[in-house]
Write a protein that holds these residues in place. Sequence first.
Motif, short mmCIF file in Angstrom:
data_model
loop_
_atom_site.label_atom_id
_atom_site.label_comp_id
_atom_site.label_asym_id
_atom_site.label_seq_id
_atom_site.Cartn_x
_atom_site.Cartn_y
_atom_site.Cartn_z
N UNK A 1 -25.60 47.95 -14.02
CA UNK A 1 -24.66 47.56 -15.07
C UNK A 1 -24.42 46.05 -15.06
N UNK A 2 -24.43 45.43 -13.88
CA UNK A 2 -24.27 43.99 -13.79
C UNK A 2 -25.45 43.27 -14.44
N UNK A 3 -26.65 43.73 -14.16
CA UNK A 3 -27.84 43.13 -14.80
C UNK A 3 -27.82 43.35 -16.31
N UNK B 1 -26.96 41.11 -21.82
CA UNK B 1 -26.22 41.13 -23.10
C UNK B 1 -25.56 39.78 -23.34
N UNK B 2 -25.01 39.18 -22.30
CA UNK B 2 -24.39 37.86 -22.45
C UNK B 2 -25.41 36.80 -22.83
N UNK B 3 -26.64 36.87 -22.30
CA UNK B 3 -27.70 35.91 -22.66
C UNK B 3 -28.10 36.07 -24.12
N UNK B 4 -28.16 37.32 -24.57
CA UNK B 4 -28.54 37.55 -25.97
C UNK B 4 -27.47 37.01 -26.90
#
Length: 103
Positions: free
Chosen positions: A91-93, A98-101
């Motif tokens: 879930x961390x990965x 998602x944050x990078x996208x």
Amino acid sequence: MGLLLAFLNCSYIPKCGKNFEESLSLVNVVMENFKKYQHFSCFYDPEGTQKNVLLTKLYSSNVVFHSLFWPTCMMIGGLAIVAMVKLTQYLSLLCERIQRINR
């Protein structure tokens, strides 16, 4: 005679026939003591494949249950902890991707 045969299943008589009368008299003395004082059961193999008999059970079913149940619970608990750690890593990965996208 039937009681003597049942008792002989739980008793040891030497294979050597030299002292058979003495062995038989000892078995009779022990058998008389069991008749007088208590009822006993022994655990033996009626098919005759085992050479030993047990007069008393060493472990009850309760002891066997606890010796298998608690280690199994500990193993399942350990596997659950490992699964939760792996899920947290995944879930961390996923959150990082998602944050990078979104940037």
